[in-house]
Design an enzyme around this catalytic site. Structure first.
Site, short mmCIF file in Angstrom:
data_model
loop_
_atom_site.label_atom_id
_atom_site.label_comp_id
_atom_site.label_asym_id
_atom_site.label_seq_id
_atom_site.Cartn_x
_atom_site.Cartn_y
_atom_site.Cartn_z
N ILE A 64 34.24 0.62 45.81
CA ILE A 64 35.58 0.68 46.43
C ILE A 64 36.26 2.03 46.15
O ILE A 64 37.31 2.31 46.73
CB ILE A 64 36.49 -0.50 45.99
N THR A 131 45.84 -10.69 36.80
CA THR A 131 45.70 -11.40 35.54
C THR A 131 47.07 -11.63 34.89
O THR A 131 48.01 -10.87 35.14
CB THR A 131 44.82 -10.56 34.59
N ASP A 132 47.14 -12.65 34.03
CA ASP A 132 48.38 -12.86 33.27
C ASP A 132 48.56 -11.80 32.19
O ASP A 132 49.64 -11.67 31.62
CB ASP A 132 48.40 -14.27 32.65
N GLU A 133 47.50 -11.00 31.93
CA GLU A 133 47.59 -10.02 30.84
C GLU A 133 48.58 -8.89 31.16
O GLU A 133 48.99 -8.17 30.26
CB GLU A 133 46.19 -9.45 30.54
N TYR A 156 42.89 -2.10 30.17
CA TYR A 156 42.56 -3.04 31.25
C TYR A 156 43.83 -3.58 31.90
O TYR A 156 44.03 -3.47 33.12
CB TYR A 156 41.70 -4.21 30.72
N LYS A 160 45.44 -3.06 35.70
CA LYS A 160 45.71 -4.17 36.63
C LYS A 160 47.19 -4.17 37.02
O LYS A 160 47.54 -4.42 38.18
CB LYS A 160 45.33 -5.52 35.99
N PRO A 211 31.18 -14.13 16.34
CA PRO A 211 32.20 -13.18 15.87
C PRO A 211 33.60 -13.50 16.38
O PRO A 211 33.89 -13.32 17.57
CB PRO A 211 31.71 -11.84 16.43
N ARG A 220 44.72 -18.41 24.08
CA ARG A 220 44.50 -18.15 25.50
C ARG A 220 44.66 -19.47 26.25
O ARG A 220 44.43 -20.54 25.70
CB ARG A 220 43.08 -17.60 25.75
N ASN A 255 41.66 -19.34 19.52
CA ASN A 255 40.25 -18.95 19.66
C ASN A 255 39.35 -19.71 18.69
O ASN A 255 38.27 -20.17 19.06
CB ASN A 255 40.07 -17.45 19.43
N PRO A 288 41.89 -3.82 18.59
CA PRO A 288 43.16 -3.07 18.56
C PRO A 288 44.08 -3.54 19.69
O PRO A 288 43.62 -3.77 20.81
CB PRO A 288 42.74 -1.61 18.78
P1 NAD Z 1 33.45 -9.42 36.73
O1 NAD Z 1 33.46 -8.26 35.79
O2 NAD Z 1 32.57 -10.59 36.42
O3 NAD Z 1 33.05 -8.94 38.20
C1 NAD Z 1 33.56 -7.76 38.77
C2 NAD Z 1 32.75 -7.46 40.02
O4 NAD Z 1 33.30 -6.29 40.63
C3 NAD Z 1 31.27 -7.17 39.74
O5 NAD Z 1 30.47 -7.83 40.69
C4 NAD Z 1 31.17 -5.66 39.89
O6 NAD Z 1 29.88 -5.21 40.31
C5 NAD Z 1 32.24 -5.39 40.94
N1 NAD Z 1 32.76 -4.02 40.86
C6 NAD Z 1 33.17 -3.36 39.75
N2 NAD Z 1 33.55 -2.11 40.06
C7 NAD Z 1 33.37 -1.99 41.41
C8 NAD Z 1 33.60 -0.92 42.33
N3 NAD Z 1 34.07 0.26 41.92
N4 NAD Z 1 33.34 -1.14 43.63
C9 NAD Z 1 32.85 -2.34 44.05
N5 NAD Z 1 32.59 -3.36 43.22
C10 NAD Z 1 32.86 -3.19 41.91
O7 NAD Z 1 34.96 -9.86 36.85
P2 NAD Z 1 35.59 -11.32 37.05
O8 NAD Z 1 35.76 -11.94 35.72
O9 NAD Z 1 34.87 -12.03 38.12
O10 NAD Z 1 37.04 -10.92 37.56
C11 NAD Z 1 37.32 -10.77 38.95
C12 NAD Z 1 38.77 -10.41 39.15
O11 NAD Z 1 39.60 -11.42 38.57
C13 NAD Z 1 39.19 -9.10 38.48
O12 NAD Z 1 40.08 -8.43 39.34
C14 NAD Z 1 39.90 -9.54 37.21
O13 NAD Z 1 40.87 -8.59 36.82
C15 NAD Z 1 40.54 -10.84 37.67
N6 NAD Z 1 40.78 -11.84 36.63
C16 NAD Z 1 39.76 -12.24 35.81
C17 NAD Z 1 39.99 -13.23 34.86
C18 NAD Z 1 38.89 -13.73 33.96
O14 NAD Z 1 39.15 -14.53 33.07
N7 NAD Z 1 37.64 -13.32 34.15
C19 NAD Z 1 41.27 -13.82 34.75
C20 NAD Z 1 42.28 -13.38 35.62
C21 NAD Z 1 42.03 -12.40 36.56
P1 TYD Z 2 37.88 -12.36 26.28
O1 TYD Z 2 36.94 -13.42 26.75
O2 TYD Z 2 37.36 -10.98 26.07
O3 TYD Z 2 39.11 -12.38 27.29
P2 TYD Z 2 40.56 -11.60 27.19
O4 TYD Z 2 40.46 -10.54 26.18
O5 TYD Z 2 40.68 -11.03 28.57
O6 TYD Z 2 41.56 -12.65 26.88
O7 TYD Z 2 38.52 -12.84 24.91
C1 TYD Z 2 39.22 -14.06 24.79
C2 TYD Z 2 39.78 -14.13 23.38
O8 TYD Z 2 38.69 -14.24 22.46
C3 TYD Z 2 40.56 -12.90 22.96
O9 TYD Z 2 41.66 -13.31 22.14
C4 TYD Z 2 39.57 -12.09 22.15
C5 TYD Z 2 38.72 -13.16 21.50
N1 TYD Z 2 37.30 -12.80 21.26
C6 TYD Z 2 36.74 -13.02 19.98
O10 TYD Z 2 37.41 -13.48 19.04
N2 TYD Z 2 35.43 -12.69 19.80
C7 TYD Z 2 34.65 -12.17 20.79
O11 TYD Z 2 33.45 -11.86 20.55
C8 TYD Z 2 35.23 -11.96 22.08
C9 TYD Z 2 34.43 -11.39 23.22
C10 TYD Z 2 36.56 -12.31 22.27
#
Ligand code: NAD
Ligand code: TYD
Length: 348
Positions: A64, A131-133, A156, A160, A211, A220, A255, A288
């Protein structure tokens, strides 16, 4: 909506969304999946879809951040709706190497917005997944609502937040028909095993250490991925133009409790020849800028669009563990360098 561009459709949520859209929803148009196939993108997440939906599913390997190729996709497929998942999505990676987050999450989103705007005459909906983050960290009480001020704490979430602002600005300035959803932590099938839940499931299965960052008391709010997919489709169909919707799981969990729950469920499935898997928990150095607590007030989408999560944490987690236990081949391939080589051979 007849020609929907889904970005990041080979990732965790994007793949679940495409499966839901084609296999279960009432969407009758076609899906054009644009994905760069980064380490997180895996065409196997859509195994069977290209064959079963050959007239309605198209895959284009593209970045993209490459506006020329994207422009060709908008023209060739007459894109009239966008559902934008593509992103760099892992907080820990953003701490070590933020560069790709700025490029994909901000510049990539901007490129898509520019093209949607260029084709605004036929654009029905630009839906941005966030994301809610972006709201930062909560104390012991309270919830994020759609009007909570943005306060991102990681590269991150900052990237977003920037993309959310661009999407909203394109609506206010140019009248682009947009919606945004801000969702809590997802879990379920096809999640890359770097995120908490799949990492802990697989380490527990393999008898490796678990870990837990800091004191393990960070909270979360967990949402089963299919519930998220339902919500996104509801918003795309019936969300009000220019609005944002919070999506949450009503499943807050510390967690350490989550990891213990996973240990107990894996023990239940596989038995305990080496003792309880809770003994594998290791407290490690904190992340961090680690946000303490996220919690979502999703009453807006509930009231306006009638959505609420169908899965509880207990039912969703059981399904997820069963899925990872039944898909060892997927896991082995995703974790091996061999998989990345195969991708290069298939798609260049
Ligand atoms: P993911 O990392 O599993 O997948 C991301 C996808 O985007 C991959 O298929 C990757 O190849 C593709 N991608 C990355 N960079 C790209 C680029 N430059 N051009 C085209 N494709 C590219 O992520 P996910 O967990 O499926 O998250 C999807 C969306 O949802 C993200 O926007 C994330 O911010 C949002 N989101 C995720 C969560 C969560 O818990 N995983 C929660 C809330 C929102
Ligand atoms: P993660 O799945 O990375 O999602 P996010 O950081 O987007 O919330 O992590 C979820 C929570 O788990 C977060 O508080 C960080 C913690 N965490 C661990 O304690 N150990 C781990 O190895 C990972 C990957 C996450």
């Amino acid at each position: 909506m007849k020609h929907m561009l889904v970005t990041g459709g080979c990732g965790f949520i994007g793949a679940n969304f495409i499966r839901y859209l084609l296999e279960e929803s009432d969407y009758a148009g076609r899906v054009i999946n644009v994905d760069a196939l980064t380490y997180a993108g895996n065409p196997e997440n859509l195994a069977g879809i290209p064959e079963r939906f050959s007239g309605r599913y198209h895959f284009v390997k593209a970045d993209i951040c490459d506006p020329e190729t994207l422009s060709g996709v908008f023209d060739a497929y007459e894109i009239d709706a966008v559902c934008h998942f593509a992103a760099e999505s892992h907080v820990d990676r953003s701490i070590v190497r933020p560069d790709a987050f700025i490029q994909t999450n901000i510049v990539g989103t901007f490129n898509l917005l520019q093209l949607a705007r260029k084709h605004q005459d036929r654009m029905v909906r630009f839906h941005h997944i966030s994301t809610d983050e972006v709201f930062g960290s909560l104390g012991e009480s309270g919830f994020f609502t759609e009007t909570t001020p943005y306060h991102p704490n990681s590269p991150y979430s900052a990237s977003k937040a920037a993309s959310d602002h661009l999407v909203r600005a394109f609506h206010k300035t140019y009248g682009l028909p947009i919606t945004i959803s801000n969702c809590s932590n997802n879990y379920g099938p096809y999640q890359f095993p770097e995120k908490l839940i799949p990492l802990m499931i697989l380490n527990a299965v393999e008898g490796r250490s678990l870990p837990v960052y800091g004191d393990g008391l960070n909270v979360r709010d967990w949402l089963y991925v299919k519930d998220h997919c339902h919500a996104v489709w509801r918003v795309m169909q019936s969300g009000r133009d220019g609005e944002t919707y919070n999506i949450g799981g009503n499943s807050e969990m510390e967690n350490i409790r989550m990891v213990e729950m996973i240990c107990d469920l894996v023990d239940e499935s596989l038995g305990t020849p080496a003792g309880s898997r809770r003994d594998l928990v290791t407290f490690v150095k904190d992340r961090p800028g680690h946000d303490r607590r996220y919690a979502i007030d999703f009453s807006k989408i509930q009231k306006e669009l009638g959505w609420h999560p169908a899965e509880s944490l207990s039912t969703g987690l059981r399904k997820t563990i069963a899925w990872y236990l039944a898909h060892r081949e997927w896991v082995d391939r995703v974790k091996s360098g061999e998989y990345q080589e195969w991708i290069r051979e298939q798609y260049g």
